[in-house]
Scaffold this active site. Structure first.
Site, PDB file in Angstrom:
ATOM      1  CG  LEU A  12      -1.907   1.292   1.189  1.00  0.00           C
ATOM      2  CD1 LEU A  12      -2.735   1.423  -0.070  1.00  0.00           C
ATOM      3  CD2 LEU A  12      -2.793   1.319   2.410  1.00  0.00           C
ATOM      4  CG  ASP A  13       1.129   3.502   3.126  1.00  0.00           C
ATOM      5  OD1 ASP A  13       0.196   3.746   2.352  1.00  0.00           O
ATOM      6  OD2 ASP A  13       1.008   3.522   4.368  1.00  0.00           O
ATOM      7  CD  GLU A  14       7.166   0.901   1.491  1.00  0.00           C
ATOM      8  OE1 GLU A  14       8.192   1.111   0.818  1.00  0.00           O
ATOM      9  OE2 GLU A  14       6.979   1.401   2.621  1.00  0.00           O
TER      10      GLU A  14
END
Lengths: 278, 278, 278, 278
Positions: free
Chosen positions: C221-223
């Site tokens: 998700l946040d990568e």
């Protein structure tokens, strides 16, 4: 008329500002600047008072202490040059920035010595007439090397030790000898990267910002209380080497800014945070 | 327990902090935040004290006043929503920012009305249920138009008047009716440009930074005390229209930030400068 | 005369710029802006060419493709409004920023629908006449909830899906349906914090900077590849709530900036990095 | 394999990129980086191409010129150290920054001499082994002093002259000898201040931002094309001296950044603006 700083921190209770400034007023002292802050999270009180006095204001201290909670920490210091020892490795940018400011009286401190585990920066220190000690870590166990660094530091009785891109990890034992007296600068990224070659990792992740953090060193090297941070934008056209150069520019200014705040006694510790009266 | 603000400014003299906080302490009030500053240039003292009280602290005021120099200005106010009237012309970005913050309780104020010399923004104000008054300047002499604006403002008894890209110059007579109560936002450049079409001028000069300044309005429209400023980078690939868009982004945030500071009573005037306790 | 964008990426080889612009020139097209970049790390070539044409330039594409390496990706698109679906949860700031820009033609896209797992933001979307769908996640397994979200999205055939503080984690299966078409905004800190209540953690660590990162969503998700980042300074006087407010201001501007870059087809992917022609 | 830069500017016409890169391609040269820009305001075309070659690429130049409009300016240069003469007065910060970068190969130029109208900075230049010439302006008419400066400069045949806080105004006659070859740094404010003691004026006006601008010097000293700008925040607690220190920090970095751009041939002039390919 000399300028003095009264520095207080203690558990918060009603009337602290009134009581402390009352003592100063009764002594006829002229307060030129005053900052206080209550950390609501911990109910702790912090105060920095700058005042001028004709005579030695030392008698104030017990009087101030007598009106404060038992656990209060009260310090009376004079502003002015601190004595610092700088530890560096091979990168020149932070050391050079500090030497220039030292040479022109803009650092708020005198660099009394530079220590390094490499000989690389000796000519730079020598240009500015600052003693340089080369203590290679090669062939030494970490405790033996740290003992040598400690011995070298001690002969200069510094107020603070500044890690200006010193690339050796310090043991908790070493750090505990200088509580809240070691300041480090390191690069920072959004997101953070662990492991080797951080600029290569930052490049591969395509970060758009490079940052730097100056902090006190505690037992956990890069996790101590943050004093100052700043960033600089980068983009896809920056190679890892370009990012490292951008990082150096921000590192040296953040370190110099943090040191100024510390040397002017504007930085208080509240657990793992800093209160910065700037 | 209600929160109150005690706001003091007066010529500096020894003991002011001790005396003022002493009054609060004797009344058993709990100070939660305290800021003071002495403008060395003018020897003037400024203080903002936040405290909580169970009962009405109004009796404090004469007591505080009695220990201060004659010229002292002492105000006791409660934090919380101010009433504001917003003046705008045709650009939506600042008004929209304020309306959104107003709608979600983040502005520190209620927008009680929007006035404009154009009808353009009526639908925007109406989306948020805020009364909108259209008072065209066309066909009116300036004094007559300002009289109408004044009449509209007065029916809302606002604390502050916010110029959110209101493109009419206000006369000194109008401004003098609201001393330190009118806040304006305008674009700023390095260097500054005078005359029409500033973004075209900025483009032709190849500026690399676009800025915005929020300030109190005095008789000299763009020269009042500065509350907040910020900038955004631009480059040669920005057309004048791109620069204007970049400028709008920075304008709206600077205005919102300045208003928050003013509404929280963090901004004091010292001649043509501001003291901002943030 | 219409404006078109030719977008190429392929393994680098000599003569690419000459060959591609040669085709455009032979067709008598007027190039108004041209950007190219070779990622030396991967030896990949990226090019964005803006040109005007009187007739349909589609015949160009096979001709361009014929002179490029087999693996080349060639796209011919028209600039102009993309169709986007916005997913949000309960925080209003990013959605409000996008709605305002949408309403005034500054977003580079039309918001065709807002979907949410909460009903909170329905009135906001409705103010701007944008359809709002409430699909609670409560009582549903994740795949079932995502299937519902997918169904709602599909009826709008959007070009991009924007996560404007949508607080549900998307599964790799969901994300793989929209490769490089989902854009997210999230807060970022120096250092990064994992786990719950990041602003509380940032407060306890005493960070001096709050940041935001807009990125493409990949399976992690946040990568995903970073499109834009920005920061805002904070200090010890900011409570966790104050830090969150500062974070919101930077998040909304970074998201809007990233979207503009994406909608103008200025963002290319190179592995996990972006090439941004701004 | 050596790296070369082909620099072109001319009135825009269709096919320029294709034609120029076609010449490079037919010569079998490997383009590593390419930037071009059309200034829509003036219909002028700018291009910077970086390529590697085994043999002397000089034969390219007439071929490129033959396909371009008559007025085209075509330059073929090698990247690498430029020769610069630095002019300074009494402030050390910019000169020190340049000397450090020079000493560590980070400036993109060699400082071949430092000239000054004061003796103050001689020890600094000498630390770094750079010749220092003291040419006092006292007792000389301006033309005579400039003639001496000119004579000193000429013996070093520099590529560029850098004004690193040189506090003498240069005459149009002097400047015209070095068109687009003199770079200056100066402080900048929002708003701008004219007249003496700008930091005192900035203080009295309560500015919240201090900036710096690096620019080419034209006949109108502070009005030449801007290369780079940056700012730093200040507040009411900054004395004029503190503001000046903040200004120095931003000046030295902006100057270093601007010089790197110029020395890498990334800066083109378009009337009174710059096109910066960074």
């Amino acid at each position: 008329m000399n300028t003095h700083l009264l520095l207080v921190d203690c558990p918060d209770e009603p009337g602290l500002v009134s009581k402390i400034t009352g003592v100063l007023y009764r002594h006829g002292l002229n307060v030129t600047s005053n900052h206080e802050f209550v950390d609501q999270n911990t109910a702790y009180f912090f105060m920095r008072t700058e005042f001028t006095a004709e005579e030695d204001p030392e008698p104030l201290v017990p009087e101030v202490r007598s009106i404060l909670p038992q656990e209060a920490r009260v310090r009376l210091v004079q502003p002015g040059d601190r004595r610092i020892v700088v530890l560096a490795s091979r990168e020149h940018h932070c050391l050079a920035e500090l030497l220039i400011r030292h040479a022109y009286g803009e650092l708020g401190a005198s660099i009394v010595a530079v220590l390094s585990n490499h000989a690389t920066l000796a000519p730079l220190a020598e240009k500015f007439g600052v003693p340089f000690h080369y203590a290679s870590h090669e062939g030494f166990e970490r405790p033996a090397h740290e003992a040598e660094i400690h011995r070298l530091i001690e002969q200069y009785t510094p107020d603070y030790i500044v890690l200006a891109k010193y690339m050796r990890i310090l043991t908790p034992e070493f750090v505990s000898q200088y509580p809240s007296r070691i300041i480090n600068i390191h690069h920072s990224f959004l997101p953070a990267f662990v492991g080797a070659r951080p600029y290569q990792q930052a490049f591969e992740r395509g970060v758009k910002i490079i940052g730097a953090t100056a902090h006190f060193v505690t037992h956990d090297l890069d996790e101590g209380p943050i004093i100052a941070q700043s960033v600089i934008p980068v983009d896809h056209s920056h190679s890892p080497a370009d990012m490292a150069q951008a990082g150096r520019d921000v590192e040296k200014l953040v370190l110099a800014k943090a040191l100024k705040l510390v040397f002017e006694e504007r930085v208080f510790l509240s657990g793992n945070r800093t209160i910065v009266f700037d």
